[in-house]
Design a protein around this motif. Structure first.
Motif, PDB file in Angstrom:
ATOM      1  N   ARG A  93       6.585  -2.800  -1.564  1.00 39.23           N
ATOM      2  CA  ARG A  93       5.243  -2.785  -2.129  1.00 39.23           C
ATOM      3  C   ARG A  93       4.416  -1.717  -1.435  1.00 39.23           C
ATOM      4  N   VAL A  94       3.363  -1.307  -2.088  1.00 40.96           N
ATOM      5  CA  VAL A  94       2.409  -0.358  -1.512  1.00 40.96           C
ATOM      6  C   VAL A  94       1.088  -1.094  -1.352  1.00 40.96           C
ATOM      7  N   VAL A  95       0.541  -1.072  -0.146  1.00 36.98           N
ATOM      8  CA  VAL A  95      -0.690  -1.802   0.143  1.00 36.98           C
ATOM      9  C   VAL A  95      -1.752  -0.837   0.663  1.00 36.98           C
ATOM     10  N   THR A  96      -2.947  -0.934   0.095  1.00 34.82           N
ATOM     11  CA  THR A  96      -4.076  -0.113   0.524  1.00 34.82           C
ATOM     12  C   THR A  96      -5.052  -0.977   1.309  1.00 34.82           C
ATOM     13  N   TYR A  97      -5.495  -0.472   2.452  1.00 34.57           N
ATOM     14  CA  TYR A  97      -6.413  -1.209   3.321  1.00 34.57           C
ATOM     15  C   TYR A  97      -7.712  -0.437   3.499  1.00 34.57           C
ATOM     16  N   SER A  98      -8.786  -1.175   3.696  1.00 39.04           N
ATOM     17  CA  SER A  98     -10.107  -0.597   3.924  1.00 39.04           C
ATOM     18  C   SER A  98     -10.405  -0.554   5.417  1.00 39.04           C
ATOM     19  N   PRO A  99     -11.485   0.134   5.842  1.00 36.30           N
ATOM     20  CA  PRO A  99     -11.817   0.251   7.265  1.00 36.30           C
ATOM     21  C   PRO A  99     -11.867  -1.091   7.991  1.00 36.30           C
ATOM     22  N   CYS A 103       7.227  -1.984   7.914  1.00 36.26           N
ATOM     23  CA  CYS A 103       6.123  -1.174   7.398  1.00 36.26           C
ATOM     24  C   CYS A 103       6.220   0.304   7.801  1.00 36.26           C
ATOM     25  N   PHE A 104       5.745   1.152   6.905  1.00 36.61           N
ATOM     26  CA  PHE A 104       5.683   2.593   7.130  1.00 36.61           C
ATOM     27  C   PHE A 104       4.306   3.072   6.707  1.00 36.61           C
ATOM     28  N   LEU A 105       3.665   3.872   7.560  1.00 36.07           N
ATOM     29  CA  LEU A 105       2.345   4.385   7.216  1.00 36.07           C
ATOM     30  C   LEU A 105       2.479   5.649   6.375  1.00 36.07           C
ATOM     31  N   LEU A 106       1.837   5.639   5.205  1.00 43.22           N
ATOM     32  CA  LEU A 106       1.884   6.782   4.302  1.00 43.22           C
ATOM     33  C   LEU A 106       0.630   7.643   4.385  1.00 43.22           C
ATOM     34  N   LYS A 107      -0.510   7.002   4.593  1.00 41.56           N
ATOM     35  CA  LYS A 107      -1.777   7.727   4.595  1.00 41.56           C
ATOM     36  C   LYS A 107      -2.765   7.051   5.532  1.00 41.56           C
ATOM     37  N   GLY A 108      -3.567   7.870   6.238  1.00 38.87           N
ATOM     38  CA  GLY A 108      -4.600   7.323   7.113  1.00 38.87           C
ATOM     39  C   GLY A 108      -4.150   7.204   8.552  1.00 38.87           C
ATOM     40  N   GLU A 109      -4.803   6.343   9.291  1.00 40.55           N
ATOM     41  CA  GLU A 109      -4.501   6.144  10.708  1.00 40.55           C
ATOM     42  C   GLU A 109      -4.731   4.691  11.070  1.00 40.55           C
ATOM     43  N   LEU A 110      -3.843   4.162  11.914  1.00 40.05           N
ATOM     44  CA  LEU A 110      -3.938   2.781  12.368  1.00 40.05           C
ATOM     45  C   LEU A 110      -4.134   2.734  13.875  1.00 40.05           C
ATOM     46  N   THR A 111      -4.794   1.684  14.329  1.00 42.20           N
ATOM     47  CA  THR A 111      -4.998   1.457  15.758  1.00 42.20           C
ATOM     48  C   THR A 111      -4.214   0.223  16.177  1.00 42.20           C
ATOM     49  N   VAL A 136      -4.671  -2.551  13.187  1.00 47.18           N
ATOM     50  CA  VAL A 136      -5.836  -2.525  12.302  1.00 47.18           C
ATOM     51  C   VAL A 136      -6.091  -1.100  11.812  1.00 47.18           C
ATOM     52  N   VAL A 137      -6.854  -0.971  10.750  1.00 52.21           N
ATOM     53  CA  VAL A 137      -7.259   0.340  10.264  1.00 52.21           C
ATOM     54  C   VAL A 137      -8.203   0.968  11.283  1.00 52.21           C
ATOM     55  N   ALA A 138      -7.950   2.225  11.636  1.00 53.87           N
ATOM     56  CA  ALA A 138      -8.783   2.922  12.626  1.00 53.87           C
ATOM     57  C   ALA A 138     -10.235   2.987  12.159  1.00 53.87           C
ATOM     58  N   ASP A 139     -11.158   2.906  13.107  1.00 47.99           N
ATOM     59  CA  ASP A 139     -12.596   2.918  12.783  1.00 47.99           C
ATOM     60  C   ASP A 139     -13.004   4.160  12.007  1.00 47.99           C
ATOM     61  N   THR A 140     -12.358   5.270  12.299  1.00 45.91           N
ATOM     62  CA  THR A 140     -12.749   6.540  11.688  1.00 45.91           C
ATOM     63  C   THR A 140     -12.043   6.802  10.354  1.00 45.91           C
ATOM     64  N   CYS A 141     -11.222   5.858   9.919  1.00 46.85           N
ATOM     65  CA  CYS A 141     -10.412   6.058   8.720  1.00 46.85           C
ATOM     66  C   CYS A 141     -11.024   5.323   7.522  1.00 46.85           C
ATOM     67  N   ARG A 142     -11.122   6.002   6.408  1.00 48.06           N
ATOM     68  CA  ARG A 142     -11.726   5.401   5.216  1.00 48.06           C
ATOM     69  C   ARG A 142     -10.727   4.604   4.398  1.00 48.06           C
ATOM     70  N   GLU A 143      -9.471   4.984   4.452  1.00 50.90           N
ATOM     71  CA  GLU A 143      -8.452   4.303   3.658  1.00 50.90           C
ATOM     72  C   GLU A 143      -7.086   4.474   4.295  1.00 50.90           C
ATOM     73  N   VAL A 144      -6.303   3.402   4.240  1.00 51.55           N
ATOM     74  CA  VAL A 144      -4.936   3.424   4.753  1.00 51.55           C
ATOM     75  C   VAL A 144      -3.997   2.962   3.645  1.00 51.55           C
ATOM     76  N   VAL A 145      -2.878   3.664   3.520  1.00 52.17           N
ATOM     77  CA  VAL A 145      -1.849   3.270   2.552  1.00 52.17           C
ATOM     78  C   VAL A 145      -0.555   2.998   3.311  1.00 52.17           C
ATOM     79  N   VAL A 146      -0.001   1.807   3.102  1.00 54.60           N
ATOM     80  CA  VAL A 146       1.204   1.365   3.803  1.00 54.60           C
ATOM     81  C   VAL A 146       2.296   1.051   2.785  1.00 54.60           C
ATOM     82  N   PHE A 147       3.500   1.507   3.074  1.00 58.53           N
ATOM     83  CA  PHE A 147       4.682   1.166   2.277  1.00 58.53           C
ATOM     84  C   PHE A 147       5.453   0.114   3.062  1.00 58.53           C
ATOM     85  N   ALA A 148       5.716  -1.033   2.438  1.00 56.70           N
ATOM     86  CA  ALA A 148       6.377  -2.134   3.149  1.00 56.70           C
ATOM     87  C   ALA A 148       7.578  -2.628   2.366  1.00 56.70           C
TER      88      ALA A 148
END
Length: 228
Positions: free
Chosen positions: A43-49, A64-72, A107-119
């Motif tokens: 699945r592809v999951v999009t996360y907010s800040p 999980c694999f990070l496709l877009k954005g940054e995680l903390t 968690v989604v990094a504070d400075t990131c507007r959107e994260v996309v994860v492939f799981a």
């Protein structure tokens, strides 16, 4: 959090999304049917800040694999930031290999507007020696990629803390030298992954999870030491 099944994404868009992930690229080259099977259980999951992606202490089945954005990555008794995850990186893999709860919160990094994860649902892999759904070759591809990642992370720790008591312990975990593409190799790779994963957790508990560590560059000796 917004979840999408694979069938909701065009083939072209999907290829672009996961084209940065070595495991899936290698599987597709080896066996397209296996590649499609993995996609069916992904699945592809999009996360907010500031949303939580993984929670420490929980036990689930997603690799999980990070496709877009940054995680903390948050760890320690005070849930302090100890690492960042950038696109292309796998996370949640240690819990799968060691069959235990999540060792940190992501968690989604504070400075990131959107994260996309492939799981991908790792339960599809079943027991190690069961190769009816996920074939021997697909499992070997997964474990070979995993071991390269684990040994690289441990070599980075070694380079930065050469006098630490853990510095050389991963080098005592012997590489497999028997016939390739066999069940014997798979069992050996799994055993190596468990030992290296436990070592990495020991390092993480003391220094926090690996980040770029000042953008350390591995020299030829390091690269040679992690080759399989």
């Amino acid at each position: 959090m917004q979840e999408k099944s694979i069938i909701q994404i065009s083939q072209e868009s999907l290829e672009k999304l996961i084209g940065i992930l070595p495991f899936y690229k290698d599987v597709k080259l080896q066996d397209n049917w296996q590649y499609e099977l993995l996609l069916q259980h992904s699945r592809v999951v999009t996360y907010s800040p500031k949303e939580v992606v993984l929670q420490k202490g929980e036990k689930d089945r997603w690799l999980c694999f990070l496709l877009k954005g940054e995680l903390t990555v948050l760890a320690g008794p005070d849930n302090q930031p100890v690492n960042t995850i950038t696109p292309g990186e796998v996370f949640g893999d240690l819990a799968m290999v060691l069959k235990q709860e999540r060792s940190a919160t992501v968690v989604v990094a504070d400075t990131c507007r959107e994260v996309v994860v492939f799981a991908t649902d790792f339960s599809l892999f079943g027991e190690l020696e069961d190769v009816h759904r996920i074939t021997l070759m697909t499992k070997l591809i997964y474990y070979r990629n995993l071991l390269l990642s684990l040994r690289w992370k441990l070599e980075v720790y070694r380079n930065n803390y050469p006098d630490h008591e853990l510095a050389n312990q991963h080098r005592t975990v012997k590489l497999y030298v028997g016939p390739r593409d066999t069940l014997e190799e798979l069992i050996s790779l799994d055993g190596q992954a468990v030992k290296l994963g436990r070592l990495l957790l020991q390092w993480n508990e003391q220094f926090g999870r690996i980040s770029e560590l000042n953008e350390a560059v591995l020299d030829s000796e390091v690269l040679e030491s992690i080759s399989l």
